[in-house]
Design an enzyme around this catalytic site. Structure first.
Site, PDB file in Angstrom:
ATOM      1  N   TRP A 100       0.812  -1.224   0.000  1.00  0.00           N
ATOM      2  CA  TRP A 100       0.000   0.000   0.000  1.00  0.00           C
ATOM      3  C   TRP A 100       0.843   1.270   0.000  1.00  0.00           C
ATOM      4  CZ3 TRP A 100       1.884   2.506   4.106  1.00  0.00           C
ATOM      5  CH2 TRP A 100       2.419   1.725   5.130  1.00  0.00           C
ATOM      6  N   ASN A 101       2.154   1.182   0.270  1.00  0.00           N
ATOM      7  CA  ASN A 101       2.875   2.431   0.562  1.00  0.00           C
ATOM      8  C   ASN A 101       3.186   3.282  -0.674  1.00  0.00           C
ATOM      9  OD1 ASN A 101       4.777   0.520  -0.154  1.00  0.00           O
ATOM     10  ND2 ASN A 101       6.260   1.098   1.414  1.00  0.00           N
ATOM     11  N   LYS A 127      -2.723  -8.457  -7.792  1.00  0.00           N
ATOM     12  CA  LYS A 127      -3.495  -8.155  -6.586  1.00  0.00           C
ATOM     13  C   LYS A 127      -2.871  -6.964  -5.861  1.00  0.00           C
ATOM     14  CE  LYS A 127      -3.264  -9.185  -2.348  1.00  0.00           C
ATOM     15  NZ  LYS A 127      -3.733  -7.869  -1.839  1.00  0.00           N
ATOM     16  N   GLU A 138      10.797  -8.106  -3.476  1.00  0.00           N
ATOM     17  CA  GLU A 138      11.228  -6.800  -2.962  1.00  0.00           C
ATOM     18  C   GLU A 138      10.669  -6.702  -1.553  1.00  0.00           C
ATOM     19  OE1 GLU A 138      13.241  -4.798  -4.369  1.00  0.00           O
ATOM     20  OE2 GLU A 138      13.222  -5.414  -6.463  1.00  0.00           O
ATOM     21  N   LEU A 139      11.515  -6.967  -0.567  1.00  0.00           N
ATOM     22  CA  LEU A 139      10.994  -7.155   0.797  1.00  0.00           C
ATOM     23  C   LEU A 139      11.387  -6.000   1.720  1.00  0.00           C
ATOM     24  CD1 LEU A 139      11.728 -10.993   0.905  1.00  0.00           C
ATOM     25  CD2 LEU A 139       9.669  -9.813   0.098  1.00  0.00           C
ATOM     26  N   ARG A 150      10.307  10.781   3.611  1.00  0.00           N
ATOM     27  CA  ARG A 150       9.578  10.456   2.391  1.00  0.00           C
ATOM     28  C   ARG A 150       8.468   9.475   2.761  1.00  0.00           C
ATOM     29  NH1 ARG A 150      11.550   6.635  -2.182  1.00  0.00           N
ATOM     30  NH2 ARG A 150      10.163   7.178  -3.875  1.00  0.00           N
ATOM     31  N   CYS A 160      10.248   1.181   2.408  1.00  0.00           N
ATOM     32  CA  CYS A 160      11.209   0.102   2.679  1.00  0.00           C
ATOM     33  C   CYS A 160      12.631   0.647   2.708  1.00  0.00           C
ATOM     34  CB  CYS A 160      11.073  -0.977   1.618  1.00  0.00           C
ATOM     35  SG  CYS A 160      11.129  -0.292  -0.040  1.00  0.00           S
ATOM     36  N   GLU A 212      11.319  -2.631  11.282  1.00  0.00           N
ATOM     37  CA  GLU A 212      11.001  -1.462  10.445  1.00  0.00           C
ATOM     38  C   GLU A 212      10.060  -0.559  11.230  1.00  0.00           C
ATOM     39  OE1 GLU A 212       9.520  -3.674   6.876  1.00  0.00           O
ATOM     40  OE2 GLU A 212      10.643  -2.116   5.850  1.00  0.00           O
ATOM     41  N   SER A 265      15.842   5.781  -5.140  1.00  0.00           N
ATOM     42  CA  SER A 265      14.898   5.213  -6.121  1.00  0.00           C
ATOM     43  C   SER A 265      14.940   5.991  -7.432  1.00  0.00           C
ATOM     44  CB  SER A 265      13.469   5.268  -5.586  1.00  0.00           C
ATOM     45  OG  SER A 265      13.422   4.720  -4.308  1.00  0.00           O
ATOM     46  N   GLU A 293      14.342  -4.500  -9.733  1.00  0.00           N
ATOM     47  CA  GLU A 293      13.293  -3.886 -10.551  1.00  0.00           C
ATOM     48  C   GLU A 293      13.814  -2.571 -11.102  1.00  0.00           C
ATOM     49  OE1 GLU A 293       9.841  -3.787  -7.897  1.00  0.00           O
ATOM     50  OE2 GLU A 293       9.110  -5.584  -8.907  1.00  0.00           O
TER      51      GLU A 293
HETATM   52  P1  NAP Z   1       2.515  -7.097   3.386  1.00  0.00           P
HETATM   53  O1  NAP Z   1       1.615  -7.224   4.547  1.00  0.00           O
HETATM   54  O2  NAP Z   1       3.532  -8.143   3.173  1.00  0.00           O
HETATM   55  O3  NAP Z   1       1.567  -6.957   2.113  1.00  0.00           O
HETATM   56  C1  NAP Z   1       2.067  -6.805   0.819  1.00  0.00           C
HETATM   57  C2  NAP Z   1       1.101  -7.439  -0.155  1.00  0.00           C
HETATM   58  O4  NAP Z   1       1.000  -8.831   0.111  1.00  0.00           O
HETATM   59  C3  NAP Z   1      -0.311  -6.882  -0.030  1.00  0.00           C
HETATM   60  O5  NAP Z   1      -0.915  -6.861  -1.296  1.00  0.00           O
HETATM   61  C4  NAP Z   1      -0.979  -7.921   0.863  1.00  0.00           C
HETATM   62  O6  NAP Z   1      -2.366  -7.953   0.715  1.00  0.00           O
HETATM   63  C5  NAP Z   1      -0.343  -9.181   0.326  1.00  0.00           C
HETATM   64  N1  NAP Z   1      -0.428 -10.304   1.261  1.00  0.00           N
HETATM   65  C6  NAP Z   1      -0.568 -10.277   2.612  1.00  0.00           C
HETATM   66  N2  NAP Z   1      -0.619 -11.542   3.096  1.00  0.00           N
HETATM   67  C7  NAP Z   1      -0.505 -12.373   2.030  1.00  0.00           C
HETATM   68  C8  NAP Z   1      -0.501 -13.794   1.880  1.00  0.00           C
HETATM   69  N3  NAP Z   1      -0.612 -14.612   2.924  1.00  0.00           N
HETATM   70  N4  NAP Z   1      -0.384 -14.305   0.650  1.00  0.00           N
HETATM   71  C9  NAP Z   1      -0.264 -13.494  -0.418  1.00  0.00           C
HETATM   72  N5  NAP Z   1      -0.273 -12.140  -0.348  1.00  0.00           N
HETATM   73  C10 NAP Z   1      -0.378 -11.581   0.866  1.00  0.00           C
HETATM   74  O7  NAP Z   1       3.308  -5.726   3.414  1.00  0.00           O
HETATM   75  P2  NAP Z   1       2.680  -4.264   3.594  1.00  0.00           P
HETATM   76  O8  NAP Z   1       2.449  -4.042   5.031  1.00  0.00           O
HETATM   77  O9  NAP Z   1       1.566  -4.049   2.652  1.00  0.00           O
HETATM   78  O10 NAP Z   1       3.871  -3.380   3.048  1.00  0.00           O
HETATM   79  C11 NAP Z   1       4.927  -3.015   3.832  1.00  0.00           C
HETATM   80  C12 NAP Z   1       6.124  -3.918   3.602  1.00  0.00           C
HETATM   81  O11 NAP Z   1       6.517  -3.871   2.233  1.00  0.00           O
HETATM   82  C13 NAP Z   1       7.324  -3.454   4.366  1.00  0.00           C
HETATM   83  O12 NAP Z   1       7.998  -4.549   4.909  1.00  0.00           O
HETATM   84  C14 NAP Z   1       8.172  -2.759   3.319  1.00  0.00           C
HETATM   85  O13 NAP Z   1       9.524  -2.684   3.637  1.00  0.00           O
HETATM   86  C15 NAP Z   1       7.898  -3.611   2.133  1.00  0.00           C
HETATM   87  N6  NAP Z   1       8.205  -2.882   0.879  1.00  0.00           N
HETATM   88  C16 NAP Z   1       9.282  -3.269   0.164  1.00  0.00           C
HETATM   89  C17 NAP Z   1       9.609  -2.587  -0.986  1.00  0.00           C
HETATM   90  C18 NAP Z   1      10.785  -2.994  -1.795  1.00  0.00           C
HETATM   91  O14 NAP Z   1      10.839  -2.612  -2.950  1.00  0.00           O
HETATM   92  N7  NAP Z   1      11.730  -3.744  -1.271  1.00  0.00           N
HETATM   93  C19 NAP Z   1       8.829  -1.517  -1.422  1.00  0.00           C
HETATM   94  C20 NAP Z   1       7.735  -1.144  -0.657  1.00  0.00           C
HETATM   95  C21 NAP Z   1       7.425  -1.860   0.493  1.00  0.00           C
HETATM   96  P3  NAP Z   1      -3.339  -7.047   1.639  1.00  0.00           P
HETATM   97  O15 NAP Z   1      -2.582  -5.825   1.991  1.00  0.00           O
HETATM   98  O16 NAP Z   1      -4.467  -6.780   0.759  1.00  0.00           O
HETATM   99  O17 NAP Z   1      -3.648  -7.894   2.791  1.00  0.00           O
END
Ligand code: NAP
Length: 496
Positions: A168-169, A192, A268-269, A296, A302, A399, A459, A476
C-alpha cells in the site's frame, strides 16, 4: 498539538477524485463483480471516512483470472515489441495527463501529501516510459563454440503468466514497476494490489485499457483476503513467475509456494536501512539527506532510514539541526496544500509507531522533538527525533514505518560498519562524508543492494532497485528490470 484538520472541501474533493474509477474485478477484458457479490471499504486515513467500496474477490474469481492470463499468453508473446512498447508509451502519456487527479486519488486512499503524490505519479509513469524503450531492445546473442564446430544462437522469451502482488505504501509505482516490464517482455499477468489502497491500481487499469492493452493480458483481483486469491494462483500450475513487494514474512511464504512449481521469483521485501553521518560530512547536506531518507512517505518506505548513526563529535549539532527541520513540518490532511506530513495508513500502524517510541524511551532514549500523536481524527503521528537510543530498543531491529528518527552515536568507522550490517536485512544504506576514499570503502562494506552517497534518495526507474539478505531477490527497474520477466533459450547447430 492538533493536526491541520481536513476541510469539507477536501473531503468532497477526495470523494470526487475516486468517483468514476472502476471498482470491480478486471478479468479477461471485462469489469465484473466478485463471485460472492461482496465489496469492501476503502478509508481515507486523514479523515477516517469511507471514500469507496471495491469488489472483494475470492478463490473462484482468482481461478478465472489466472485461466484468462494463461489463455492470453501465447498470442501476447507473439505481439510485435513495438506494439507493446507503444501501449506503454500511450499509458505513460495518459498517466501524466491525469497526474493531478491520480495524485488526489492516492492522497485520499493512502494519506501522503499531494506534493509527494504528484511525485509518485510521475515516478510511476516513468517506469512505463522506461520499459516502453526497453521493449524494443530485448537482445540476444550469437556465438561460435570454442572448438569452432557449432553455432550458438541465444534468444529471449517471455517467462509466461506472472503473479504480481503490491503493498500500500507506493500504490501506483509498485504496480507500474512490475506491470511495465511484464508488458514489455510479453508476459500476461494476474495482479493483486493491497486492500488498503486499491483505487490507484484500478485507475491504472482504466488507463491501460484506454492505451490499448488487449483482453486477458492484465487481470486484476482486489480482495480483503489476500491468501484466498494468491494461493490459488501460486498453486495453479499456470503462473510461471511471482513478483512480490511487501514484508519479508509474506515473501518467505510465497517462496515456499513458488518452490512447489519451481516458479521464477522476484522479492522486494523489507529493510532496516542504516544512515551514517561521519564527522567530515557537510552537516547541512547530511540533515537534508536524513530528512529525505526518513520523511519520504511519512517514513512508510522500505528504503526509509531506520537507524541513523552519527559520529560522536557532531552528534549534538546534527540532532539539533534535524530536530529543527522535522519539528517545523506541518502535519495534516495531505489533500490540504501546504501539508508536509500526512497520516499513517491505518490505526494499527499508528499504534505500532507509538509502541516503538515508548519502548525506546523506556530504554533511555531522549525525545528531542515529537514523540506523540496530535489530537483529533486521522492516523497522525508527529515527526520525532530520538537521541541516546539503546542498541536493544525494538526500533533498532524492526522497520519503524513512521516519522521517527532514532539517532545512535558512534566513534570509529569499523564500529559503525559492524553496527550497520548487524541486521538480517540489506535493502538500502546511506552515508555522508566528504572523504572520497572513505565513501567507497564504507559503500563497499555495507551489506545492502543500494547505497546513497551524500544523498537520501536512491529510487529511480533507471536504477536496479532491490536488496540482498532478507530484503529480497532480483531487481526492478534499470537495464536488468526486464530480465526478470525473460527466459533465455539457445539453439545449437553445426557450422556448415
Ligand atoms: P505485506 O503485509 O507483506 O503486504 C504486501 C502485499 O502482500 C499486499 O498486497 C498484501 O495484501 C499481500 N499479502 C498479505 N498476506 C498475504 C498472503 N498470505 N499471501 C499473499 N499475499 C499476501 O506488506 P505491507 O504491510 O503491505 O507493506 C509493507 C512492507 O513492504 C514493508 O515490509 C516494506 O519494507 C515492504 N516494501 C518493500 C519494498 C521494496 O521494494 N523492497 C517496497 C515497498 C514496500 P493485503 O494488503 O491486501 O492484505
Amino acid at each position: 498539538m492538533t493536526a491541520q484538520t481536513s476541510t469539507s472541501r477536501t473531503a468532497s474533493s477526495a470523494r470526487a477524485a475516486v468517483e468514476g474509477i472502476s471498482t470491480g474485478l478486471y478479468i479477461d477484458g471485462a469489469w465484473v463483480e466478485s463471485a460472492s457479490g461482496e465489496r469492501f471499504d476503502v478509508v481515507n486515513p486523514a479523515t477516517e471516512e469511507v471514500i469507496a467500496t471495491v469488489a472483494n474477490g475470492n478463490a473462484e474469481d482468482a481461478q478465472r483470472a489466472i485461466e484468462a492470463a494463461g489463455a492470453a499468453q501465447k498470442d501476447w508473446a507473439r505481439t510485435a515489441p513495438r506494439e507493446r512498447s507503444e501501449i506503454l508509451r500511450r499509458a505513460y502519456d495518459l498517466i501524466m495527463a491525469r497526474q493531478e487527479e491520480l495524485a488526489l486519488v492516492m492522497t485520499s486512499e493512502m494519506g501522503k501529501p499531494l506534493a509527494e503524490a504528484r511525485g509518485e505519479v510521475a515516478y510511476a509513469a516513468e517506469f512505463f516510459r522506461w520499459f516502453s524503450e526497453e521493449a524494443v531492445r530485448i537482445g540476444g546473442d550469437q556465438t561460435i563454440t570454442g572448438d569452432g564446430k557449432n553455432r550458438i544462437m541465444v534468444t529471449k522469451e517471455p517467462v509466461g503468466p506472472c503473479v504480481l502482488i503490491t503493498p500500500w505504501n507506493f500504490p501506483l509505482a509498485m504496480g507500474t514497476r512490475k506491470i511495465g516490464p511484464a508488458i514489455a517482455a510479453g508476459c500476461t499477468m494476474v495482479f493483486k494490489p493491497a486492500n488498503l489502497t486499491p483505487l490507484s491500481s484500478l485507475a491504472l487499469v482504466d488507463i491501460l485499457i484506454e492505451a490499448g492493452l488487449p483482453a486477458g493480458v492484465l487481470n486484476v483481483v482486489t480482495t480483503k483476503s489476500a491468501s484466498s486469491v494468491v494461493t490459488p494462483w501460486m498453486e495453479s500450475g499456470i503462473a510461471r513467475k511471482v513478483s512480490f513487494t511487501g514484508s519479508t514474512g509474506v515473501g518467505v511464504r510465497l517462496l515456499e509456494q513458488a518452490a512447489q512449481h519451481v516458479m521464477r521469483s522476484s522479492m522486494e521485501l523489507g529493510g532496516n536501512a542504516p544512515l551514517i553521518v561521519f564527522e567530515d560530512a557537510d552537516l547541512d547536506r547530511a540533515v537534508e539527506g536524513a530528512f529525505a531518507a526518513k520523511m519520504r512517505n511519512m517514513g512508510e518506505a522500505c528504503t526509509a532510514a531506520n537507524r541513523i548513526f552519527v559520529q560522536a563529535s557532531v552528534a549534538d549539532a546534527f540532532a539539533e539541526k534535524l530536530a529543527a527541520r522535522l519539528g517545523a513540518l506541518r502535519v495534516g490532511d495531505g489533500a490540504v496544500e501546504g501539508t508536509d506530513v500526512g497520516p499513517l495508513v491505518e490505526e494499527k500502524a499508528l499504534v505500532k509507531v507509538g509502541e516503538l517510541v515508548d519502548d525506546a524511551v523506556a530504554q533511555g532514549a531522549r525525545v528531542v522533538t515529537g514523540g506523540s500523536r496530535p489530537e483529533g481524527k486521522g492516523y497522525f503521528y508527529s515527526p520525532t527525533v530520538l537521541t541516546n537510543v539503546s542498541p536493544t530498543a525494538q526500533l533498532m531491529t524492526e522497520e519503524i514505518f513512521g516519522p521517527v528518527a532514532p539517532l545512535i552515536p558512534f566513534d570509529t568507522e569499523d564500529e559503525v560498519v559492524a553496527m550497520a550490517n548487524d541486521t538480517p536485512w540489506g535493502l538500502a544504506g546511506y552515508l555522508f562524508t566528504q572523504d572520497l576514499d572513505r565513501a567507497f570503502r564504507v559503500g563497499d562494506a555495507l551489506e545492502v543492494g543500494m547505497v546513497g552517497l551524500n544523498t537520501g534518495i536512491v529510487s529511480n526507474p533507471a536504477a536496479p532497485f532491490g536488496g540482498i539478505k532478507a530484503s529480497g531477490l532480483g531487481r526492478e527497474g534499470g537495464r536488468v528490470g526486464i530480465e526478470e520477466f525473460l527466459e533465455t533459450k539457445y539453439m545449437a547447430m553445426p557450422r556448415a
